[in-house]
Design a protein around this motif. Structure first.
Motif, PDB file in Angstrom:
ATOM      1  N   ALA A 128      13.549   8.544  -6.179  1.00 15.07           N
ATOM      2  CA  ALA A 128      13.352   7.890  -7.473  1.00 15.07           C
ATOM      3  C   ALA A 128      14.038   6.530  -7.459  1.00 15.07           C
ATOM      4  O   ALA A 128      15.090   6.356  -6.832  1.00 15.07           O
ATOM      5  CB  ALA A 128      13.917   8.754  -8.599  1.00 15.07           C
ATOM      6  N   ILE A 129      13.427   5.559  -8.147  1.00 25.50           N
ATOM      7  CA  ILE A 129      13.995   4.217  -8.233  1.00 25.50           C
ATOM      8  C   ILE A 129      14.064   3.763  -9.687  1.00 25.50           C
ATOM      9  O   ILE A 129      13.356   4.263 -10.557  1.00 25.50           O
ATOM     10  CB  ILE A 129      13.161   3.191  -7.435  1.00 25.50           C
ATOM     11  N   SER A 130      14.948   2.800  -9.930  1.00 23.83           N
ATOM     12  CA  SER A 130      15.052   2.178 -11.246  1.00 23.83           C
ATOM     13  C   SER A 130      15.753   0.838 -11.041  1.00 23.83           C
ATOM     14  O   SER A 130      16.460   0.640 -10.048  1.00 23.83           O
ATOM     15  CB  SER A 130      15.851   3.052 -12.209  1.00 23.83           C
ATOM     16  N   CYS A 131      15.562  -0.094 -11.976  1.00 26.96           N
ATOM     17  CA  CYS A 131      16.281  -1.355 -11.890  1.00 26.96           C
ATOM     18  C   CYS A 131      16.587  -1.882 -13.282  1.00 26.96           C
ATOM     19  O   CYS A 131      15.984  -1.457 -14.272  1.00 26.96           O
ATOM     20  CB  CYS A 131      15.519  -2.387 -11.062  1.00 26.96           C
ATOM     21  N   SER A 132      17.539  -2.776 -13.356  1.00 30.81           N
ATOM     22  CA  SER A 132      17.953  -3.388 -14.614  1.00 30.81           C
ATOM     23  C   SER A 132      18.417  -4.801 -14.300  1.00 30.81           C
ATOM     24  O   SER A 132      18.379  -5.239 -13.142  1.00 30.81           O
ATOM     25  CB  SER A 132      19.084  -2.590 -15.256  1.00 30.81           C
TER      26      SER A 132
ATOM     27  N   GLU B 148       0.843  -1.195   0.000  1.00 32.12           N
ATOM     28  CA  GLU B 148       0.000   0.000   0.000  1.00 32.12           C
ATOM     29  C   GLU B 148       0.880   1.248   0.000  1.00 32.12           C
ATOM     30  O   GLU B 148       2.065   1.179   0.317  1.00 32.12           O
ATOM     31  CB  GLU B 148      -0.914   0.014   1.235  1.00 32.12           C
ATOM     32  N   GLU B 149       0.280   2.377  -0.354  1.00 29.85           N
ATOM     33  CA  GLU B 149       0.950   3.681  -0.345  1.00 29.85           C
ATOM     34  C   GLU B 149       2.223   3.682  -1.182  1.00 29.85           C
ATOM     35  O   GLU B 149       3.247   4.248  -0.800  1.00 29.85           O
ATOM     36  CB  GLU B 149       1.241   4.129   1.093  1.00 29.85           C
ATOM     37  N   ILE B 150       2.164   3.060  -2.359  1.00 28.89           N
ATOM     38  CA  ILE B 150       3.289   3.027  -3.285  1.00 28.89           C
ATOM     39  C   ILE B 150       3.137   4.156  -4.307  1.00 28.89           C
ATOM     40  O   ILE B 150       2.036   4.422  -4.806  1.00 28.89           O
ATOM     41  CB  ILE B 150       3.350   1.673  -4.021  1.00 28.89           C
ATOM     42  N   ILE B 151       4.239   4.836  -4.637  1.00 30.44           N
ATOM     43  CA  ILE B 151       4.180   5.932  -5.607  1.00 30.44           C
ATOM     44  C   ILE B 151       4.979   5.650  -6.870  1.00 30.44           C
ATOM     45  O   ILE B 151       4.851   6.364  -7.865  1.00 30.44           O
ATOM     46  CB  ILE B 151       4.662   7.256  -4.987  1.00 30.44           C
ATOM     47  N   SER B 152       5.804   4.590  -6.855  1.00 31.58           N
ATOM     48  CA  SER B 152       6.603   4.263  -8.037  1.00 31.58           C
ATOM     49  C   SER B 152       6.953   2.780  -8.002  1.00 31.58           C
ATOM     50  O   SER B 152       7.140   2.210  -6.924  1.00 31.58           O
ATOM     51  CB  SER B 152       7.880   5.113  -8.070  1.00 31.58           C
ATOM     52  N   ILE B 153       7.054   2.160  -9.198  1.00 38.05           N
ATOM     53  CA  ILE B 153       7.371   0.739  -9.280  1.00 38.05           C
ATOM     54  C   ILE B 153       8.424   0.471 -10.353  1.00 38.05           C
ATOM     55  O   ILE B 153       8.593   1.248 -11.291  1.00 38.05           O
ATOM     56  CB  ILE B 153       6.116  -0.106  -9.611  1.00 38.05           C
ATOM     57  N   ALA B 154       9.131  -0.632 -10.198  1.00 40.73           N
ATOM     58  CA  ALA B 154      10.074  -1.131 -11.204  1.00 40.73           C
ATOM     59  C   ALA B 154      10.155  -2.640 -11.003  1.00 40.73           C
ATOM     60  O   ALA B 154       9.801  -3.162  -9.940  1.00 40.73           O
ATOM     61  CB  ALA B 154      11.450  -0.489 -11.042  1.00 40.73           C
ATOM     62  N   VAL B 155      10.623  -3.349 -12.028  1.00 36.57           N
ATOM     63  CA  VAL B 155      10.678  -4.811 -11.906  1.00 36.57           C
ATOM     64  C   VAL B 155      11.813  -5.358 -12.749  1.00 36.57           C
ATOM     65  O   VAL B 155      12.130  -4.821 -13.823  1.00 36.57           O
ATOM     66  CB  VAL B 155       9.331  -5.453 -12.324  1.00 36.57           C
ATOM     67  N   ASP B 156      12.473  -6.416 -12.245  1.00 31.82           N
ATOM     68  CA  ASP B 156      13.464  -7.151 -13.026  1.00 31.82           C
ATOM     69  C   ASP B 156      13.212  -8.638 -12.814  1.00 31.82           C
ATOM     70  O   ASP B 156      12.174  -9.031 -12.267  1.00 31.82           O
ATOM     71  CB  ASP B 156      14.894  -6.745 -12.660  1.00 31.82           C
ATOM     72  N   SER B 157      14.137  -9.471 -13.223  1.00 32.07           N
ATOM     73  CA  SER B 157      13.938 -10.914 -13.133  1.00 32.07           C
ATOM     74  C   SER B 157      13.982 -11.434 -11.698  1.00 32.07           C
ATOM     75  O   SER B 157      13.583 -12.569 -11.439  1.00 32.07           O
ATOM     76  CB  SER B 157      15.003 -11.641 -13.961  1.00 32.07           C
TER      77      SER B 157
END
Length: 334
Positions: A294-298, A248-257
């Motif tokens: 800010a978030i990011s993933c690879s 809950e209360e998430i403002i940004s998402i990213a996903v990897d394997s």
């Protein structure tokens, strides 16, 4: 109205003690009425909060200002539109008037403020032939194709798309891709899906999604952030990343394997996945980060920017952290 000097800007977290032409406005990001303390009523406050949330999304999330690749960190200043990409070996790539940046193993796509696009890298599938594109609002670089969304919400393709049906989509705001599928987020909050998925039920799950604010995809899954701050996951039924259903209360998402990465309203990083997997490679350290903007993933790891303007990295890029941090501190201002 009264000014609260103890508060920080709801958009960029700057302290009110900084000087500004107006006591109400943020001197760093320019957000108006950032430091107002009292409102005419609940309706007035709710409207102020909604506008602040949208401005923060645009500054740090929707504008894709922070991008982590397999061997680099890229940042676009939301104020000056200056792009700087710092590679682990010390190389630097810079450009100006950039609205959005997307990169993959073969190509990098730049969307400029004027709505034009440039793609750098391999052109084996003619994915760099974008000189005729204009009025673009979102761009996505994929290994064999460049995808772009124009102001009318149509998806333009240069190269070999995952599925030609993508070109028939309409009213699209943003797109995301995995190795064999693509997602399209409509302005009404519904999600399109095209391509070949591992399981048919994934497609049926995605087609049920509504009230979605942003999307992400990895090789074997689909992800959506809803407007109420909850997260939806579609993938293998035994996938540990489906723990996001409880967020809950998430403002940004990213996903990897390995992980789904979520950023909370309070600036904390949440991870869903198997920390004991050999694919972790130090990624689980990101769960300890705080005050994140800010978030990011690879495929190489997870990255973030905190409120002090520092870059945080975990995963197989660990060997490059000090080199990247040194250049970051010299070249990047948040």
């Amino acid at each position: 109205m009264e000014i609260n000097e103890r508060e920080t800007c709801p958009v960029c977290n700057s302290k009110h003690e900084l000087e500004s032409a107006s006591g109400y406005d943020c001197p760093k990001c320019g957000y108006r009425n950032a430091f107002v303390r009292y409102f005419a009523g609940d309706a007035s406050y709710n409207l102020w909060q909604q506008k602040a949330n949208r401005a923060k999304e645009q500054r740090y999330t929707l504008s894709n200002c922070f991008v982590l690749s397999s061997d680099s960190v890229a940042f676009i200043s939301p104020d000056t539109h200056r792009l700087i990409e710092i590679f682990g070996d010390g190389r630097i790539f810079a450009d100006k008037n950039v609205r959005q940046y997307s990169t993959c193993e073969r190509n990098s796509a730049l969307l400029y403020v004027d709505g034009t696009v440039k793609v750098l890298g391999d052109n084996s599938y003619r994915q760099c032939d974008v000189s005729d594109m204009e009025g673009i609002k979102y761009v996505l670089a994929a290994p064999n194709c460049t995808y772009a969304v124009n102001e009318r919400g149509a998806v333009l393709v240069r190269g070999t798309p995952i599925d030609p049906v993508i070109k028939t989509w309409s009213d699209i705001r943003t797109i995301a891709y995995g190795s064999y599928h693509m997602l399209g987020l409509r302005n009404d909050g519904q999600v399109f899906i095209a391509g070949t998925m591992l399981d048919d039920f994934v497609v049926s799950e995605v087609e049920k999604w509504k009230d979605v604010r942003s999307i992400a995809a990895a090789t074997d899954c689909c992800l959506a952030l809803r407007r109420d701050g909850t997260v939806l996951f579609a993938g293998r039924k035994n996938d540990t990343r489906n723990a996001v259903d409880k967020w809950e209360e998430i403002i940004s998402i990213a996903v990897d394997s390995s992980y789904v990465v979520g950023l909370t309203k309070k600036g904390k990083v949440k991870l869903a996945g198997n920390s004991k997997s050999f694919l972790d490679m130090g990624r689980s350290e990101a769960a300890n980060w705080t005050d994140v903007l800010a978030i990011s993933c690879s495929r190489s790891g997870i990255g973030a920017i905190n409120k002090d303007g520092e870059v945080l990295l975990s995963g197989t890029m660990v060997g490059h952290i000090e080199n990247i941090k040194k250049i970051w501190n010299e070249k990047v201002t948040i």
